[in-house]
Design a protein around this motif. Sequence first.
Motif, mmCIF file in Angstrom:
data_model
loop_
_atom_site.group_PDB
_atom_site.id
_atom_site.type_symbol
_atom_site.label_atom_id
_atom_site.label_comp_id
_atom_site.label_asym_id
_atom_site.label_seq_id
_atom_site.Cartn_x
_atom_site.Cartn_y
_atom_site.Cartn_z
ATOM 1 N N SER A 10 0.826 -1.202 0.000
ATOM 2 C CA SER A 10 0.000 0.000 0.000
ATOM 3 C C SER A 10 0.862 1.254 0.000
ATOM 4 O O SER A 10 1.931 1.292 0.596
ATOM 5 C CB SER A 10 -0.893 -0.009 1.241
ATOM 6 N N CYS A 11 0.381 2.279 -0.679
ATOM 7 C CA CYS A 11 1.032 3.588 -0.681
ATOM 8 C C CYS A 11 -0.060 4.597 -0.327
ATOM 9 O O CYS A 11 -0.775 5.103 -1.188
ATOM 10 C CB CYS A 11 1.645 3.871 -2.055
ATOM 11 N N VAL A 12 -0.216 4.852 0.983
ATOM 12 C CA VAL A 12 -1.360 5.599 1.497
ATOM 13 C C VAL A 12 -1.300 7.089 1.157
ATOM 14 O O VAL A 12 -2.206 7.626 0.531
ATOM 15 C CB VAL A 12 -1.497 5.396 3.024
ATOM 16 N N PHE A 13 -0.253 7.779 1.614
ATOM 17 C CA PHE A 13 -0.115 9.216 1.357
ATOM 18 C C PHE A 13 1.156 9.462 0.550
ATOM 19 O O PHE A 13 2.080 10.122 0.998
ATOM 20 C CB PHE A 13 -0.073 10.013 2.668
ATOM 21 N N GLY A 14 1.187 8.917 -0.652
ATOM 22 C CA GLY A 14 2.348 9.067 -1.507
ATOM 23 C C GLY A 14 2.043 8.620 -2.918
ATOM 24 O O GLY A 14 0.905 8.331 -3.264
ATOM 25 N N HIS A 27 4.464 13.046 5.561
ATOM 26 C CA HIS A 27 4.311 11.613 5.803
ATOM 27 C C HIS A 27 5.620 10.843 5.656
ATOM 28 O O HIS A 27 6.493 11.209 4.884
ATOM 29 C CB HIS A 27 3.240 11.045 4.880
ATOM 30 N N THR A 28 5.728 9.769 6.457
ATOM 31 C CA THR A 28 6.892 8.895 6.455
ATOM 32 C C THR A 28 6.425 7.450 6.505
ATOM 33 O O THR A 28 5.238 7.171 6.610
ATOM 34 C CB THR A 28 7.807 9.172 7.670
ATOM 35 N N GLY A 29 7.379 6.537 6.469
ATOM 36 C CA GLY A 29 7.082 5.113 6.546
ATOM 37 C C GLY A 29 7.079 4.473 5.167
ATOM 38 O O GLY A 29 6.979 5.149 4.148
ATOM 39 N N VAL A 30 7.211 3.152 5.127
ATOM 40 C CA VAL A 30 7.241 2.415 3.870
ATOM 41 C C VAL A 30 5.983 2.675 3.054
ATOM 42 O O VAL A 30 6.035 2.855 1.842
ATOM 43 C CB VAL A 30 7.418 0.903 4.142
ATOM 44 N N ALA A 31 4.841 2.737 3.718
ATOM 45 C CA ALA A 31 3.569 2.970 3.035
ATOM 46 C C ALA A 31 3.145 4.440 3.095
ATOM 47 O O ALA A 31 2.043 4.788 2.702
ATOM 48 C CB ALA A 31 2.468 2.098 3.643
ATOM 49 N N CYS A 32 4.040 5.297 3.586
ATOM 50 C CA CYS A 32 3.730 6.730 3.740
ATOM 51 C C CYS A 32 2.447 6.937 4.542
ATOM 52 O O CYS A 32 1.630 7.789 4.227
ATOM 53 C CB CYS A 32 3.632 7.413 2.379
ATOM 54 N N ASN A 33 2.309 6.162 5.595
ATOM 55 C CA ASN A 33 1.079 6.219 6.390
ATOM 56 C C ASN A 33 1.286 6.789 7.792
ATOM 57 O O ASN A 33 0.378 6.783 8.608
ATOM 58 C CB ASN A 33 0.459 4.825 6.493
ATOM 59 N N VAL A 34 2.493 7.309 8.078
ATOM 60 C CA VAL A 34 2.777 7.883 9.391
ATOM 61 C C VAL A 34 2.906 9.391 9.234
ATOM 62 O O VAL A 34 3.779 9.884 8.524
ATOM 63 C CB VAL A 34 4.075 7.287 9.988
ATOM 64 N N GLU A 35 2.034 10.130 9.908
ATOM 65 C CA GLU A 35 2.047 11.586 9.809
ATOM 66 C C GLU A 35 3.087 12.165 10.760
ATOM 67 O O GLU A 35 3.070 11.876 11.959
ATOM 68 C CB GLU A 35 0.665 12.149 10.136
ATOM 69 N N CYS A 36 3.988 12.962 10.222
ATOM 70 C CA CYS A 36 5.012 13.680 10.991
ATOM 71 C C CYS A 36 5.756 12.755 11.962
ATOM 72 O O CYS A 36 5.976 13.093 13.126
ATOM 73 C CB CYS A 36 4.396 14.868 11.719
ATOM 74 N N SER A 37 6.126 11.593 11.475
ATOM 75 C CA SER A 37 6.876 10.577 12.228
ATOM 76 C C SER A 37 6.177 10.144 13.515
ATOM 77 O O SER A 37 6.782 9.535 14.390
ATOM 78 C CB SER A 37 8.292 11.078 12.550
ATOM 79 N N GLY A 38 4.911 10.481 13.659
ATOM 80 C CA GLY A 38 4.172 10.134 14.868
ATOM 81 C C GLY A 38 4.367 11.130 15.995
ATOM 82 O O GLY A 38 3.875 10.930 17.098
ATOM 83 N N GLU A 44 -1.389 22.743 7.153
ATOM 84 C CA GLU A 44 -1.195 23.435 5.875
ATOM 85 C C GLU A 44 0.039 22.936 5.129
ATOM 86 O O GLU A 44 0.853 23.702 4.627
ATOM 87 C CB GLU A 44 -1.126 24.955 6.100
ATOM 88 N N GLY A 45 0.211 21.607 5.095
ATOM 89 C CA GLY A 45 1.274 20.993 4.312
ATOM 90 C C GLY A 45 2.635 20.947 4.974
ATOM 91 O O GLY A 45 3.621 20.564 4.350
ATOM 92 N N ALA A 46 2.732 21.312 6.247
ATOM 93 C CA ALA A 46 4.004 21.252 6.973
ATOM 94 C C ALA A 46 3.769 20.670 8.364
ATOM 95 O O ALA A 46 2.699 20.848 8.951
ATOM 96 C CB ALA A 46 4.620 22.646 7.092
ATOM 97 N N CYS A 47 4.765 19.969 8.881
ATOM 98 C CA CYS A 47 4.638 19.365 10.204
ATOM 99 C C CYS A 47 4.780 20.406 11.307
ATOM 100 O O CYS A 47 5.682 21.236 11.285
ATOM 101 C CB CYS A 47 5.700 18.286 10.394
#
Length: 129
Positions: A10-14, A27-38, A44-47
């Motif tokens: 899966s590629c959630v946010f990517g 977003h980070t993670g293999v599936a780009c599913n982790v917002e701001c590294s948790g 507004e597009g920035a962490c």
Amino acid sequence: GWFGDACEKSCVFGTPSNEVCVCDSCHTGVACNVECSGYGACVEGACSCQEAWWGDKCETQGCPGIAEYCTGHGHCSILEQSCHCYSGWKGTGCSTPDCPGAPDCFNRGDCDAINFVQPMCVNCTGGYI
């Protein structure tokens, strides 16, 4: 939104590209599913990172502060994620001036943290020095 030999990943946010998921901002993670590294939230597009987390995607553990660890007014203990403030400073991120007297300057002057290396009392009133 899927990639891999059998489209099993899966590629959630990517955007899938050459067997990897290229993450969107925040977003980070293999599936780009982790917002701001948790450790933050996407605003507004920035962490916007939690206290003591730094970096574009809140990926760096550190200490609280304004613009830098301990606001440059203390020593950072990264393991504890806490500041040990230098003399004249207080607060979780060492961003609050702490002049002599309680309350500061015994309420007989102003605590100046801008014009001096260490905060000090100025503009004393009522004949006090």
